[in-house]
Scaffold this motif. Structure first.
Motif, PDB file in Angstrom:
ATOM      1  N   GLU A 141      -6.408   3.336  -8.743  1.00 41.26           N
ATOM      2  CA  GLU A 141      -5.696   3.594  -7.492  1.00 41.26           C
ATOM      3  C   GLU A 141      -6.067   4.943  -6.884  1.00 41.26           C
ATOM      4  O   GLU A 141      -6.203   5.082  -5.661  1.00 41.26           O
ATOM      5  N   GLU A 142      -6.250   5.943  -7.752  1.00 40.92           N
ATOM      6  CA  GLU A 142      -6.554   7.287  -7.260  1.00 40.92           C
ATOM      7  C   GLU A 142      -7.876   7.343  -6.507  1.00 40.92           C
ATOM      8  O   GLU A 142      -8.074   8.222  -5.665  1.00 40.92           O
ATOM      9  N   THR A 143      -8.793   6.414  -6.795  1.00 46.14           N
ATOM     10  CA  THR A 143     -10.075   6.421  -6.094  1.00 46.14           C
ATOM     11  C   THR A 143      -9.933   6.011  -4.633  1.00 46.14           C
ATOM     12  O   THR A 143     -10.862   6.208  -3.851  1.00 46.14           O
ATOM     13  N   GLU A 223      -6.381 -11.658  -1.661  1.00 49.63           N
ATOM     14  CA  GLU A 223      -5.146 -11.698  -2.457  1.00 49.63           C
ATOM     15  C   GLU A 223      -5.335 -11.037  -3.821  1.00 49.63           C
ATOM     16  O   GLU A 223      -4.373 -10.527  -4.406  1.00 49.63           O
ATOM     17  N   THR A 224      -6.561 -11.032  -4.352  1.00 51.82           N
ATOM     18  CA  THR A 224      -6.771 -10.360  -5.638  1.00 51.82           C
ATOM     19  C   THR A 224      -6.561  -8.855  -5.499  1.00 51.82           C
ATOM     20  O   THR A 224      -6.197  -8.181  -6.477  1.00 51.82           O
ATOM     21  N   TYR A 225      -6.773  -8.312  -4.303  1.00 58.46           N
ATOM     22  CA  TYR A 225      -6.514  -6.893  -4.051  1.00 58.46           C
ATOM     23  C   TYR A 225      -5.044  -6.651  -3.757  1.00 58.46           C
ATOM     24  O   TYR A 225      -4.486  -5.616  -4.148  1.00 58.46           O
ATOM     25  N   PHE A 229      -0.984  -3.631  -7.407  1.00 51.26           N
ATOM     26  CA  PHE A 229       0.116  -2.921  -8.053  1.00 51.26           C
ATOM     27  C   PHE A 229       0.758  -3.785  -9.139  1.00 51.26           C
ATOM     28  O   PHE A 229       1.230  -3.264 -10.156  1.00 51.26           O
ATOM     29  N   LYS A 230       0.763  -5.096  -8.927  1.00 46.71           N
ATOM     30  CA  LYS A 230       1.252  -6.000  -9.965  1.00 46.71           C
ATOM     31  C   LYS A 230       0.345  -5.938 -11.187  1.00 46.71           C
ATOM     32  O   LYS A 230       0.810  -5.922 -12.332  1.00 46.71           O
ATOM     33  N   ASN A 231      -0.961  -5.865 -10.943  1.00 48.05           N
ATOM     34  CA  ASN A 231      -1.912  -5.719 -12.054  1.00 48.05           C
ATOM     35  C   ASN A 231      -1.649  -4.434 -12.821  1.00 48.05           C
ATOM     36  O   ASN A 231      -1.661  -4.416 -14.058  1.00 48.05           O
TER      37      ASN A 231
END
Length: 306
Positions: A141-143, A223-225, A229-231
């Motif tokens: 996420e930080e990237t 949708e995979t993106y 946050f769920k991942n």
């Protein structure tokens, strides 16, 4: 688009009914060790067309189109594109194929799902090759943050700015902007990630573009993106509940994309990262840009063979 093994024989295509969807997969090779290949965005099982003939003498290869991609179903819902669901898809696929234990090689989004599968099916996964990705919840996420350091990272070779993570996650807007410009967008998206842009061959690009234009194709990819946050929450739970992975893990990064960040991320989740490689003069698509070196790494890591 057809693929061939090391003898020139065409791979076998199939469809498996798993976890409420119909999944397209290819199978090739007669090796005693099974190897599951998991692709990234916006690719399909055809991503492995250069790699497969370099491996089929040694492995039984299984390579699916992930949920939302290629010829696999794209359920008309915002649910089910997360790593937990994908791990269940893949576990059921290998059970359907009567393969109990197997190795995994994943790149990009496929590596994120590969981690989830390995952490969920620890008794079945013999080794994990985690490549050109950071685990959701553990650095990825930080990237995507809009900072001066991230935005200029590509010029300094000490990081990466994944601007697309936020863009792809926005509901509806990416579809509006990409539809009608699929060829231009995906060509730009893939070639800018490469050290050698000509590694994205025209026929392969056209195949992936046409798949993204199928009904639900673009939405399925996005949708995979949107499940990001769920991942992340799922991966944190896997670590908390089961601890770090104990199977052998190999990482490969490329300077034109994630580079050393791959190893840094997975070490937070795995005890036994016993091989880490950086492929110089390479970008995000390892299997297209450095297929011979990648095949050699997989053979050496998983079989102890040259």
């Amino acid at each position: 688009m057809e693929m061939y093994d090391h003898t020139g024989k065409a791979v076998t295509h199939g469809r498996a009914r798993v976890n409420g969807i119909r999944m397209h997969y290819i199978r090739a090779g007669q090796g005693s060790e099974a190897l599951l290949l998991l692709h990234g965005t916006p690719k399909t099982s055809y991503y492995w067309y250069k790699l497969i003939p370099l491996l089929t003498e040694h492995f039984t290869i299984v390579a699916p189109d992930l949920r939302g991609f290629g010829y696999t179903d794209k359920p008309p819902t915002t649910e089910g594109y997360d790593s937990a669901t994908n791990a269940q898809d893949l576990s059921e696929l290998m059970t359907y194929l009567e393969i109990d234990k197997f190795h995994i090689h994943g790149e990009d989004r496929g590596a994120d799902f590969a981690y989830a599968l390995a952490a969920t099916c620890r008794d079945r996964v013999k080794s994990l090759s985690f490549c050109e990705m950071m685990v959701s919840g553990f650095g990825l996420e930080e990237t995507s943050f809009w900072t001066e350091k991230n935005v200029t990272a590509q010029y300094r070779r000490d990081g990466i700015w994944c601007w697309h993570l936020g863009f792809f996650s926005i509901p509806h807007v990416p579809e509006m902007l990409i539809q009608g410009h699929e060829h231009e967008f995906w060509e730009m998206f893939m070639t800018q990630e490469c050290y050698n842009p000509t590694a994205i061959e025209t026929a392969a690009l056209e195949h992936w573009v046409s798949c993204s234009m199928q009904p639900g194709g673009l939405r399925g990819i996005l949708e995979t993106y949107r499940a990001g946050f769920k991942n992340a929450a799922h991966h944190r739970a896997l670590l908390e509940d089961g601890g770090k992975l104990e199977m052998r893990v190999m990482t490969i990064g490329a300077p034109e994309f994630f580079g050393p960040l791959v190893e840094q991320s997975i070490r937070r989740l795995a005890e036994n990262v016993d091989r880490s490689e950086i492929f110089e003069e390479c970008g995000h698509s390892l299997a297209l840009e450095k297929p011979d070196r990648l095949a050699a790494c997989l053979r050496e890591f998983m079989l102890g063979a040259d």
